[in-house]
Design a protein around this motif. Sequence first.
Motif, PDB file in Angstrom:
ATOM      1  N   GLU A 266      27.967 -27.223  61.903  1.00  0.00           N
ATOM      2  CA  GLU A 266      29.408 -27.000  61.689  1.00  0.00           C
ATOM      3  C   GLU A 266      29.908 -25.926  62.664  1.00  0.00           C
ATOM      4  O   GLU A 266      30.360 -24.861  62.257  1.00  0.00           O
ATOM      5  CB  GLU A 266      29.672 -26.556  60.240  1.00  0.00           C
ATOM      6  N   ASP A 267      29.811 -26.222  63.949  1.00  0.00           N
ATOM      7  CA  ASP A 267      30.041 -25.155  64.928  1.00  0.00           C
ATOM      8  C   ASP A 267      31.497 -24.729  65.028  1.00  0.00           C
ATOM      9  O   ASP A 267      31.815 -23.800  65.769  1.00  0.00           O
ATOM     10  CB  ASP A 267      29.448 -25.518  66.303  1.00  0.00           C
ATOM     11  N   TRP A 268      32.397 -25.361  64.254  1.00  0.00           N
ATOM     12  CA  TRP A 268      33.761 -24.848  64.179  1.00  0.00           C
ATOM     13  C   TRP A 268      33.812 -23.575  63.343  1.00  0.00           C
ATOM     14  O   TRP A 268      34.739 -22.802  63.421  1.00  0.00           O
ATOM     15  CB  TRP A 268      34.704 -25.912  63.595  1.00  0.00           C
ATOM     16  N   ARG A 269      32.729 -23.368  62.512  1.00  0.00           N
ATOM     17  CA  ARG A 269      32.658 -22.097  61.769  1.00  0.00           C
ATOM     18  C   ARG A 269      31.900 -21.092  62.620  1.00  0.00           C
ATOM     19  O   ARG A 269      30.811 -21.388  63.108  1.00  0.00           O
ATOM     20  CB  ARG A 269      31.896 -22.295  60.456  1.00  0.00           C
ATOM     21  N   LYS A 270      32.436 -19.917  62.771  1.00  0.00           N
ATOM     22  CA  LYS A 270      31.774 -18.910  63.606  1.00  0.00           C
ATOM     23  C   LYS A 270      30.526 -18.388  62.900  1.00  0.00           C
ATOM     24  O   LYS A 270      30.581 -18.113  61.696  1.00  0.00           O
ATOM     25  CB  LYS A 270      32.728 -17.730  63.844  1.00  0.00           C
ATOM     26  N   PRO A 271      29.432 -18.237  63.608  1.00  0.00           N
ATOM     27  CA  PRO A 271      28.273 -17.624  62.966  1.00  0.00           C
ATOM     28  C   PRO A 271      28.471 -16.112  62.855  1.00  0.00           C
ATOM     29  O   PRO A 271      29.232 -15.532  63.634  1.00  0.00           O
ATOM     30  CB  PRO A 271      27.132 -17.933  63.926  1.00  0.00           C
ATOM     31  N   PRO A 272      27.796 -15.495  61.912  1.00  0.00           N
ATOM     32  CA  PRO A 272      27.851 -14.039  61.845  1.00  0.00           C
ATOM     33  C   PRO A 272      27.244 -13.458  63.123  1.00  0.00           C
ATOM     34  O   PRO A 272      26.326 -14.045  63.687  1.00  0.00           O
ATOM     35  CB  PRO A 272      27.004 -13.694  60.620  1.00  0.00           C
ATOM     36  N   LYS A 273      27.768 -12.374  63.581  1.00  0.00           N
ATOM     37  CA  LYS A 273      27.252 -11.679  64.773  1.00  0.00           C
ATOM     38  C   LYS A 273      27.272 -12.597  66.003  1.00  0.00           C
ATOM     39  O   LYS A 273      26.385 -12.526  66.847  1.00  0.00           O
ATOM     40  CB  LYS A 273      25.829 -11.170  64.530  1.00  0.00           C
ATOM     41  N   GLN A 274      28.260 -13.466  66.085  1.00  0.00           N
ATOM     42  CA  GLN A 274      28.320 -14.406  67.205  1.00  0.00           C
ATOM     43  C   GLN A 274      28.379 -13.676  68.548  1.00  0.00           C
ATOM     44  O   GLN A 274      27.713 -14.065  69.506  1.00  0.00           O
ATOM     45  CB  GLN A 274      29.531 -15.325  67.064  1.00  0.00           C
ATOM     46  N   ALA A 275      29.148 -12.623  68.579  1.00  0.00           N
ATOM     47  CA  ALA A 275      29.320 -11.890  69.845  1.00  0.00           C
ATOM     48  C   ALA A 275      27.984 -11.350  70.328  1.00  0.00           C
ATOM     49  O   ALA A 275      27.628 -11.486  71.511  1.00  0.00           O
ATOM     50  CB  ALA A 275      30.325 -10.763  69.649  1.00  0.00           C
ATOM     51  N   ALA A 276      27.222 -10.772  69.405  1.00  0.00           N
ATOM     52  CA  ALA A 276      25.925 -10.197  69.787  1.00  0.00           C
ATOM     53  C   ALA A 276      24.980 -11.292  70.270  1.00  0.00           C
ATOM     54  O   ALA A 276      24.228 -11.123  71.240  1.00  0.00           O
ATOM     55  CB  ALA A 276      25.315  -9.447  68.608  1.00  0.00           C
ATOM     56  N   LEU A 277      25.022 -12.429  69.594  1.00  0.00           N
ATOM     57  CA  LEU A 277      24.165 -13.547  69.969  1.00  0.00           C
ATOM     58  C   LEU A 277      24.527 -14.036  71.377  1.00  0.00           C
ATOM     59  O   LEU A 277      23.659 -14.257  72.231  1.00  0.00           O
ATOM     60  CB  LEU A 277      24.364 -14.667  68.945  1.00  0.00           C
TER      61      LEU A 277
END
Lengths: 395, 417
Positions: free
Chosen positions: B202-213
């Motif tokens: 469901e890549d329309w939902r942002k994962p937590p810590k997306q920026a860091a990843l």
Amino acid sequence: MSRFSTPKRQGYDGVAVAVPVSIPYTRYSHESAHWWLARALGELVRCAGLTPADIDGFTVSSFSLAPDTAVGLTQHLGLTPRWLDHIPMGGASGVVALRRAARAVQAGDASIVACVSGDTNQVDSFRLMLSSFSRFAQDGSYPYGSGGPNSSFALLTDHYMRKFGATRADFGKLAVAQRANALRYPQAMMKKPLTLEQYIDARVISDPIHLFDCVMPCAGAEAFLVMREDIAADLNLPTARILSTIERHNAFADDPIQDRGGWAMDIDEFWTMAGIKPEAVDFLQTYDDYPVISMMQIEDLGFCPKGEAPAFVRANSFEIDGTLPHNTSGGQLSAGQAGAAGGFLGLVEALRQLTGTAGPTQVKDAQTGVVSGFGMINYDRGVCTAAATLARGLT
Amino acid sequence: MTTPIQKPPKKNPQIRTVVPTLPPASRSRRALAFTVAAAEGRFALQKCAMCGHIAYPPREACPKCLSMELPWTDVPTGGQLIAETTVQTSINTYFRERTPWRMGTVLLDAGVTVQCHVHGGVLRNGRVRMIARTDKSGKGVMMALPESEGENMADDKQLRELTCDPKHRRVLITDGRHMSALSLAQHLAGAGASIIFVGLAEDWRKPPKQAALEAIPQVEIVPLDITNTTSVTECAGEIGGKVDILINNCEYVRPGGIMGRRDVITAQDEMAVNYFGLMRLMQAFGPAMRGRGADGANSAVAWVNILSVYALSNLPEFGATSASQAAALSLAQCFRGEMAGSGVKVVNAFCGPLDDAWRQPLPPPKVSPEVLARDVLRCLQQGLENITIGDVAHDVRTRWIEDPRVLEKELTQIEGM
């Protein structure tokens, strides 16, 4: 060592050894081990002037006979022996067969024992044999590079060189002398002269083992007869007699790596029983699947002290007319290694020498000789050792 | 010092992929206990319970006193190289392709002589430190390493055959939303992984810590929903040929067992992720990895299942999830059987309770994402096949090895009185 004393051993009076047979080797063979063993047995019977029914004792040594053993061969070859032995001791098989057969004859359990060894060598049979050689090899050595005996002996040679200061030139001297002997032995596989330079410059197989330290696996068979002296006389066969024998397995198990073999445990008895000293011996046939093992035998059989074989090799010559004729048919290094027949090669050649039938390789006036066997790298070392002193027979 | 391995060039699609050949695989049944210890990184030999003699190679009886009691015991790993050779000619196809191959004889401080692989950094006659690992056949072998750590030691070509080092390799982390994803990606990047694919459902939902990843240069986010066959197949179609290490960190955890729930819907969800999801991954990614077990410096090398330690024995408070984890563990064994001979290790990492919301009622000690990532990385670098992560997992697995029936009683008994 056992805490019980060993009684003085009986001699081999009344026993004759005769009819040395070597079936010419081939590099590869599509025939079975049964075929090679049958040829050797047939040759024994023909040369001795016997019929198969006269053979009442039989020993067999072979790596490639599966699923059969000596038992299957009796039916296969139409023998009805009253004494039968299967001797799976590789390089020690010849001497072990000799001493067992001799006691059977002496005790009356058999009158004429055919001692036969042989193997075929199909294109993949060496690899198949190595991969299932022994449980310890399967668990403990084969998974580490699968160099087979080359790497097993590389380790022993590496250690021996470090400990006793042997050089490649020392090993080379033995190999070069054996090649010179092989050039005079009609059935040798290696027919090109070998120089020390060629030995030194050969390609590395598993350092410090180079090409000319290795035997060539091939197909072939070797055999001889052990019988009552009076029968040999009736048959008018030239014979040899046994002065002494020894056999030992898994000696010095606590040595971290092998630099001596079981001969060293029994060497005093060996020479006492023979009634001669090493200096009196006219020739020596060692088991030579790699030169380091010949060095070890030279020491452990008492030709020189431990660790001094390199000096002994430098001081002697090993050709047929040398100071100590050694492996006079070329040994396995130059005659080839026909599986378990490699454990008979030296003994059969010794019998030719002592029956005066060696022809081009005959050592002049050979009266006594020593044959030694070494077999079965079960894991990290050869487990079986044996040796015999033989003399020209009375007939 | 060991010469560092170079980053492998881009694969030439016109050249045939080297098929995996294997070192000798047959062992006696007795010797398999050595393989079991090696898969955990333990160096264990048989030690006579009667006379204390250490026996090797594996035996049925003590060669000193003929006792039949020869338990496998961790022994000191020190020793000295007393003889060595470099095999140039081997009759085994695996070694034939890899010569020269250094091996030798080591006299262990434990008093017994062993033959083993020898690391290039070991000095002639030198002191060594022994390790036991599984080789490409999955069988236990010994290797002598230099006594002290040297530069680029892991790059030794013979050692790298025994490990699953991520250096220059491409990794897939299946769940970018899992709390372990960022730590795993950071650790793998630090260890030299060349690409880190991170799956995201469901890549329309942002994962937590997306920026860091996304800040990790090696990370590539890929769409992947392991509950959806089309998604898994498409992902494998895109990247399946270049996944060298697959770490499945997907999980579905809910408290509860049987009677506290009124239907099987939650249990179906647990199975959908923990069991069927795993099977979809295996079906989609397994075949390509199996074919690439000898594909150069970035060959396929490891498949990591992160499992709950309660896969081994059911914890009733999380009973239904435990059952789905047990199903996953059984599937992993099937997968091991099917991957045998490929040179790819199937790793089971048994994890204790993570410090997350669903496991909030469980008491400490709990596993942090940092610890999980550190232990998984260490497992890959060392080439282990079975590890525990965290104190609880270690404790439970130890008790399970000791006696699974006693553990079952402990986990199912009534508290108090």
